[in-house]
Design an enzyme around this catalytic site. Sequence first.
Site, PDB file in Angstrom:
ATOM      1  CB  ILE A 272       6.793  69.591 -25.696  1.00  0.00           C
ATOM      2  CG1 ILE A 272       5.428  69.077 -25.193  1.00  0.00           C
ATOM      3  CG2 ILE A 272       7.851  68.764 -24.777  1.00  0.00           C
ATOM      4  CD1 ILE A 272       5.158  67.229 -25.058  1.00  0.00           C
ATOM      5  CG  ASP A 273       7.331  72.161 -30.716  1.00  0.00           C
ATOM      6  OD1 ASP A 273       7.375  73.269 -30.204  1.00  0.00           O
ATOM      7  OD2 ASP A 273       8.032  71.577 -31.674  1.00  0.00           O
ATOM      8  CE  LYS A 274      -2.383  72.663 -32.533  1.00  0.00           C
ATOM      9  NZ  LYS A 274      -2.997  73.824 -33.656  1.00  0.00           N
TER      10      LYS A 274
END
Length: 351
Positions: A161-163
């Site tokens: 998942i994104d930062k």
Amino acid sequence: MEEEQDLPNLELPEEEGEGDELYEHHRIVVDRKQELLRIDKFLLRRLGHTSRTKIQNAIEAEAVQVNEKSVKSNYRIKPFDVITITLPEPPIDFRVLPEPMDLDIRYEDESLLMVNKPAGLVVHPAFGNWHGTLVNGLTHHLNHLPTGRNGEIRPGLVHRIDKDTSGLLVIGKTEWAMTHLSQQFFHHTIERTYLALVWGIPKESQGVITGHIGRSIKDRKVQAVFPEGDQGKHAVTHYKVLQTFQHVSLVQCNLETGRTHQIRVHMKHIGHPLFSDATYGGNKVLYGQRTGAYRDFVENAFRVMPRQALHAKSLGFVHPHTSAAMHFEVELPTDFATVLELWEKYAAAGK
């Protein structure tokens, strides 16, 4: 002597984006002159970067199919057989430094672990982020992860998942677990639920967003929707409005596919960017007056949550070893819960 040759464009490596499955998918058409040969030996010769263990795990996980049917290791391939195989993506040749990290582990057994990733934590090392990533912490926590024994780049990961997205990730601790989980992601049988705070109120209380996603032609750093399907990859997001607060809505999103920035891009595509999402224009006042007390209220909310309002709330899958149905949920992080409370109070006051 083995002799095989693919017909043009019939071997198709494929990689999902963030959300996002980390695997490779091959399709091989056996040459008409191919001699009878066990499929495990054929694949070991054909896929040079892949170990015998990974191939055996893939076969056991029913991730190897011939003519759309699962086969055993002793199956002997024949001319014109169509073989498909799903494998965890080969790691990049880079040693990962194990780093002590306070990981929020919600479940762990011999096969896998569930980690609740905080916003701001990069999942795996890449250019500009070689240290301080989740993978660095995982390498320290479990130095026997399947792709971590030699300090390789992506120990245990089958998706990401994104930062600046918070929430659940499943980590495979064995080769077999990684392969089995990768296969579930590939066939879209993983249940993934996200909570997103979006600008505006969608016209339909629930719906399905379908549109190919790929790198934007105008800006290669971001993703875009290609409605005609002429570029990008097929992507499907199911959404349901849970609550509305005058100018924003709390939306539940379930991924059918896992493309880079999928929820963020799809919600923007239908006119409802995620709240505080600077990459896709959600860090500005998009609904309501843009002056006075309301603007001050929104700017304060941005300060409370200076990242996209997206949280990976739950994951459901079949346990790779026990075949039991597994389901995990995590609570909203403090910044998301606080912003939601601010909007609830704002709407209740009728401002």
